[in-house]
Design a protein around this motif. Structure first.
Motif, PDB file in Angstrom:
ATOM      1  N   VAL A   9       0.874  -1.142   0.043  1.00 29.45           N
ATOM      2  CA  VAL A   9       0.071   0.061  -0.069  1.00 29.45           C
ATOM      3  C   VAL A   9       0.901   1.273   0.188  1.00 29.45           C
ATOM      4  O   VAL A   9       1.602   1.473   0.826  1.00 29.45           O
ATOM      5  N   ASP A  10       0.817   1.840  -0.783  1.00 30.40           N
ATOM      6  CA  ASP A  10       1.521   3.360  -1.270  1.00 30.40           C
ATOM      7  C   ASP A  10       0.641   4.352  -0.742  1.00 30.40           C
ATOM      8  O   ASP A  10      -0.541   4.772  -1.277  1.00 30.40           O
ATOM      9  N   VAL A  11       0.802   4.920   0.814  1.00 32.65           N
ATOM     10  CA  VAL A  11      -0.064   5.626   1.595  1.00 32.65           C
ATOM     11  C   VAL A  11       0.047   7.074   0.853  1.00 32.65           C
ATOM     12  O   VAL A  11       0.933   7.726   0.745  1.00 32.65           O
ATOM     13  N   GLY A  12      -1.291   7.515   0.880  1.00 32.92           N
ATOM     14  CA  GLY A  12      -1.342   9.139   0.384  1.00 32.92           C
ATOM     15  C   GLY A  12      -2.312   9.845   1.407  1.00 32.92           C
ATOM     16  O   GLY A  12      -2.910   9.024   2.360  1.00 32.92           O
ATOM     17  N   SER A  13      -2.468  11.012   1.347  1.00 32.32           N
ATOM     18  CA  SER A  13      -3.391  11.960   2.380  1.00 32.32           C
ATOM     19  C   SER A  13      -4.780  11.561   2.012  1.00 32.32           C
ATOM     20  O   SER A  13      -5.776  11.508   2.988  1.00 32.32           O
ATOM     21  N   ARG A  14      -5.107  11.349   0.649  1.00 38.84           N
ATOM     22  CA  ARG A  14      -6.537  11.480   0.216  1.00 38.84           C
ATOM     23  C   ARG A  14      -6.758  10.007  -0.465  1.00 38.84           C
ATOM     24  O   ARG A  14      -7.899   9.812  -0.155  1.00 38.84           O
ATOM     25  N   PHE A  15      -5.864   9.312  -1.026  1.00 40.32           N
ATOM     26  CA  PHE A  15      -6.026   7.926  -1.543  1.00 40.32           C
ATOM     27  C   PHE A  15      -4.769   7.175  -1.409  1.00 40.32           C
ATOM     28  O   PHE A  15      -3.747   7.668  -1.050  1.00 40.32           O
ATOM     29  N   HIS A  16      -5.049   5.889  -1.301  1.00 40.66           N
ATOM     30  CA  HIS A  16      -4.018   4.891  -1.257  1.00 40.66           C
ATOM     31  C   HIS A  16      -3.729   4.233  -2.653  1.00 40.66           C
ATOM     32  O   HIS A  16      -4.921   3.717  -3.093  1.00 40.66           O
ATOM     33  N   GLN A  17      -2.716   3.730  -3.195  1.00 41.40           N
ATOM     34  CA  GLN A  17      -2.309   2.849  -4.086  1.00 41.40           C
ATOM     35  C   GLN A  17      -2.151   1.455  -3.679  1.00 41.40           C
ATOM     36  O   GLN A  17      -1.053   1.432  -2.799  1.00 41.40           O
ATOM     37  N   GLY A  61       4.589   4.372   6.851  1.00 44.74           N
ATOM     38  CA  GLY A  61       4.102   4.926   7.951  1.00 44.74           C
ATOM     39  C   GLY A  61       4.364   6.486   7.965  1.00 44.74           C
ATOM     40  O   GLY A  61       4.277   6.988   9.067  1.00 44.74           O
ATOM     41  N   TYR A  62       4.635   7.038   7.150  1.00 45.10           N
ATOM     42  CA  TYR A  62       5.131   8.389   6.864  1.00 45.10           C
ATOM     43  C   TYR A  62       3.820   9.462   7.236  1.00 45.10           C
ATOM     44  O   TYR A  62       2.895   9.212   6.648  1.00 45.10           O
ATOM     45  N   ASN A  63       4.034  10.198   8.259  1.00 45.82           N
ATOM     46  CA  ASN A  63       3.249  11.241   8.810  1.00 45.82           C
ATOM     47  C   ASN A  63       1.880  10.780   9.163  1.00 45.82           C
ATOM     48  O   ASN A  63       0.912  11.386   9.351  1.00 45.82           O
ATOM     49  N   ARG A  79      -0.870  -9.937   9.021  1.00 48.22           N
ATOM     50  CA  ARG A  79       0.345  -9.524   9.223  1.00 48.22           C
ATOM     51  C   ARG A  79       0.462  -8.213   8.681  1.00 48.22           C
ATOM     52  O   ARG A  79       0.503  -8.079   7.398  1.00 48.22           O
ATOM     53  N   LEU A  80       1.172  -7.293   9.705  1.00 48.49           N
ATOM     54  CA  LEU A  80       1.533  -5.981   9.061  1.00 48.49           C
ATOM     55  C   LEU A  80       2.710  -5.638   9.195  1.00 48.49           C
ATOM     56  O   LEU A  80       3.505  -5.863  10.184  1.00 48.49           O
ATOM     57  N   TYR A  81       3.345  -4.949   8.052  1.00 49.09           N
ATOM     58  CA  TYR A  81       4.729  -4.621   8.008  1.00 49.09           C
ATOM     59  C   TYR A  81       4.829  -3.121   7.951  1.00 49.09           C
ATOM     60  O   TYR A  81       3.950  -2.614   6.986  1.00 49.09           O
ATOM     61  N   ASN A  82       5.829  -2.493   8.363  1.00 49.97           N
ATOM     62  CA  ASN A  82       6.079  -1.254   7.954  1.00 49.97           C
ATOM     63  C   ASN A  82       7.199  -1.162   7.093  1.00 49.97           C
ATOM     64  O   ASN A  82       8.361  -1.565   7.304  1.00 49.97           O
ATOM     65  N   VAL A  83       7.039  -0.395   5.981  1.00 54.14           N
ATOM     66  CA  VAL A  83       8.084  -0.420   5.072  1.00 54.14           C
ATOM     67  C   VAL A  83       9.237   1.027   5.459  1.00 54.14           C
ATOM     68  O   VAL A  83       8.823   1.781   5.670  1.00 54.14           O
ATOM     69  N   ASN A  84      10.301   0.480   5.654  1.00 57.81           N
ATOM     70  CA  ASN A  84      11.702   1.275   6.040  1.00 57.81           C
ATOM     71  C   ASN A  84      11.670   2.356   4.592  1.00 57.81           C
ATOM     72  O   ASN A  84      11.986   1.814   3.502  1.00 57.81           O
ATOM     73  N   ASN A  85      11.217   3.722   4.549  1.00 55.48           N
ATOM     74  CA  ASN A  85      11.297   4.677   3.658  1.00 55.48           C
ATOM     75  C   ASN A  85      12.785   4.733   3.018  1.00 55.48           C
ATOM     76  O   ASN A  85      12.958   4.909   1.843  1.00 55.48           O
ATOM     77  N   LEU A  86      13.744   4.805   3.970  1.00 58.49           N
ATOM     78  CA  LEU A  86      15.018   4.947   3.513  1.00 58.49           C
ATOM     79  C   LEU A  86      15.555   3.966   2.748  1.00 58.49           C
ATOM     80  O   LEU A  86      16.184   4.075   1.766  1.00 58.49           O
ATOM     81  N   LYS A  87      15.409   2.632   3.225  1.00 55.40           N
ATOM     82  CA  LYS A  87      15.668   1.512   2.236  1.00 55.40           C
ATOM     83  C   LYS A  87      15.031   1.407   0.967  1.00 55.40           C
ATOM     84  O   LYS A  87      15.498   1.092  -0.226  1.00 55.40           O
ATOM     85  N   LEU A  88      13.658   1.996   1.137  1.00 56.05           N
ATOM     86  CA  LEU A  88      13.029   1.668  -0.343  1.00 56.05           C
ATOM     87  C   LEU A  88      13.496   2.725  -1.135  1.00 56.05           C
ATOM     88  O   LEU A  88      13.626   2.719  -2.321  1.00 56.05           O
ATOM     89  N   ALA A  89      13.873   3.974  -0.582  1.00 55.89           N
ATOM     90  CA  ALA A  89      14.428   5.160  -1.437  1.00 55.89           C
ATOM     91  C   ALA A  89      15.674   4.485  -2.233  1.00 55.89           C
ATOM     92  O   ALA A  89      15.959   4.923  -3.250  1.00 55.89           O
TER      93      ALA A  89
END
Length: 393
Positions: A9-17, A61-63, A79-89
């Motif tokens: 899930v790519d999280v956004g403020s108004r919608f999620h992809q 989990g950004y913001n 099962r829920l996972y948090n994506v490490n944004n730094l590693k993803l970048a």
């Protein structure tokens, strides 16, 4: 029926992809949902169509935009996972995509699921989230809300002091700090600042906090009170800021009471409070942010999360260290405060701190070194359900 299903899930403020794949990262479905109740219902309905037994969801989990969908995922037993944004970048830099869209980002997150379990390739890219207790969720919300209120109060106090220095420095000189309650009550006893020099002695005595030592100083200031030309602009605004600060004080006191009530039923808070110097607010903030201890494989992982474990950055003959970017800043700030107060209560800890300072460490470095040792103690305390014990000779 599928055995495994991976959801990114790519999280956004108004919608999620959303991108859905199998256990090997192959794309099966992708869609977009709105950040609304109807969107969440559509998300679970579409995932349920695949009829998989093992469903794992990765989210950013950004913001905090993942809320409340993340909690709903945990409530369903997935099962829920948090994506490490730094590693993803870094992954996107190494394997660049032809474009940058939300759909592509969701697919790249899905690819990272293929690294799950391959520690040499995908270490800490996905961090599994263990469900925290209701008390810890409440403490996390309350302590974060408190930190926002405290920051707002600090900002208003700075502005109040600056404005007073500009319009009437002699008035601000009556107190060492504009945060003193008697001074704030003095500023807010009338609608305009220019009315203060005309207050009678009996009126001043009735103001809460003004006593025998303060009254003569105020009376002496009234005789020579002068305001700069800016007073026409800031006259009522300064009073309004002082009133806002008093209101923030009341809100912080109310939230402190709620934190104490919630912390009284939390086992982790009780353990942390047994450590000398660890107060109600600091222990509650640590318990709320840490959540379940199952999130951490070892005490070293907990130390890294709390910002007490620097990373080695040596090269050649140079031995250096750097702070990790994947830390919880709120936890680090709370723990640093608790460790400093702990030093004042425990002689051995103060001796350790002084030894590190004598070795050339700066204040924060010495505090973090002591905090690193305390985390080992905290880990054992929480694992073995034991309170802090002070050695007696």
């Amino acid at each position: 029926m599928r055995t495994e299903l991976r959801v990114a899930v790519d999280v956004g403020s108004r919608f999620h992809q959303v991108a859905v794949g199998d256990g090997k990262g192959r794309l099966l479905d992708e869609f977009r949902i709105d950040h609304l109740r109807s969107g969440f219902e559509g998300f679970f309905e579409r995932i349920a169509r695949h009829r998989a037994r093992d469903i794992r969801v990765a989210m950013e989990g950004y913001n905090g935009w993942a809320r409340p969908l993340d909690q709903q995922v945990l409530d369903r037993g997935w099962r829920l996972y948090n994506v490490n944004n730094l590693k993803l970048a870094r992954y996107k830099e190494i394997f660049p995509a032809p474009a940058k869209t939300d759909a592509i980002d969701a697919r790249r997150m899905l690819e990272l699921f293929a690294f799950d379990g391959q520690r040499s390739m995908g270490r800490d890219v996905l961090q599994e989230i263990a469900a925290a207790s209701p008390q810890q969720r409440e403490l996390k919300y309350l302590t974060r809300r408190r930190r926002v209120l405290v920051a707002e109060r600090a900002s208003r106090l700075t502005r109040l002091h600056t404005d007073l220095q500009a319009v009437c420095p002699d008035l601000s000189a009556l107190t060492r700090s504009v945060a003193n309650l008697w001074f704030l009550h003095l500023l807010t006893c009338r609608d305009r600042l220019t009315a203060l020099p005309r207050l009678q002695a009996n009126t001043l005595r009735a103001i809460r906090g003004i006593g025998a030592k303060t009254l003569p100083r105020i009376l002496a200031w009234q005789k020579t009170a002068e305001f700069s030309a800016m007073i026409d602009l800031a006259d009522s605004d300064i009073v309004a800021d002082a009133m806002a600060i008093l209101a923030l004080n009341d809100r912080i006191k109310a939230i402190d009471k709620r934190i104490e009530e919630a912390g009284s039923t939390c086992a982790m808070v009780a353990r942390l409070r047994s450590i000398p110097g660890f107060g109600v607010t600091g222990s509650a903030e640590l318990a709320g942010e840490i959540g379940s201890l199952q999130r951490f494989a070892t005490e070293a992982s907990l130390a890294l999360y709390l910002g007490m474990a620097p990373l080695d950055q040596s090269s050649g003959l140079q031995n250096r260290a750097m702070r990790s970017k994947s830390i919880n800043r709120r936890c680090q700030t709370a723990l640093m405060t608790c460790v400093i107060r702990h030093m004042a209560c425990v002689t051995e800890s103060r001796t350790f701190y002084d030894r590190k300072r004598a070795q050339g460490k700066r204040h924060n470095q010495a505090v973090r070194a002591l905090g690193r040792h305390l985390i080992r103690v905290i880990w054992r305390m929480l694992q073995n359900d034991r309170d802090y014990e002070t050695k007696t000779t």
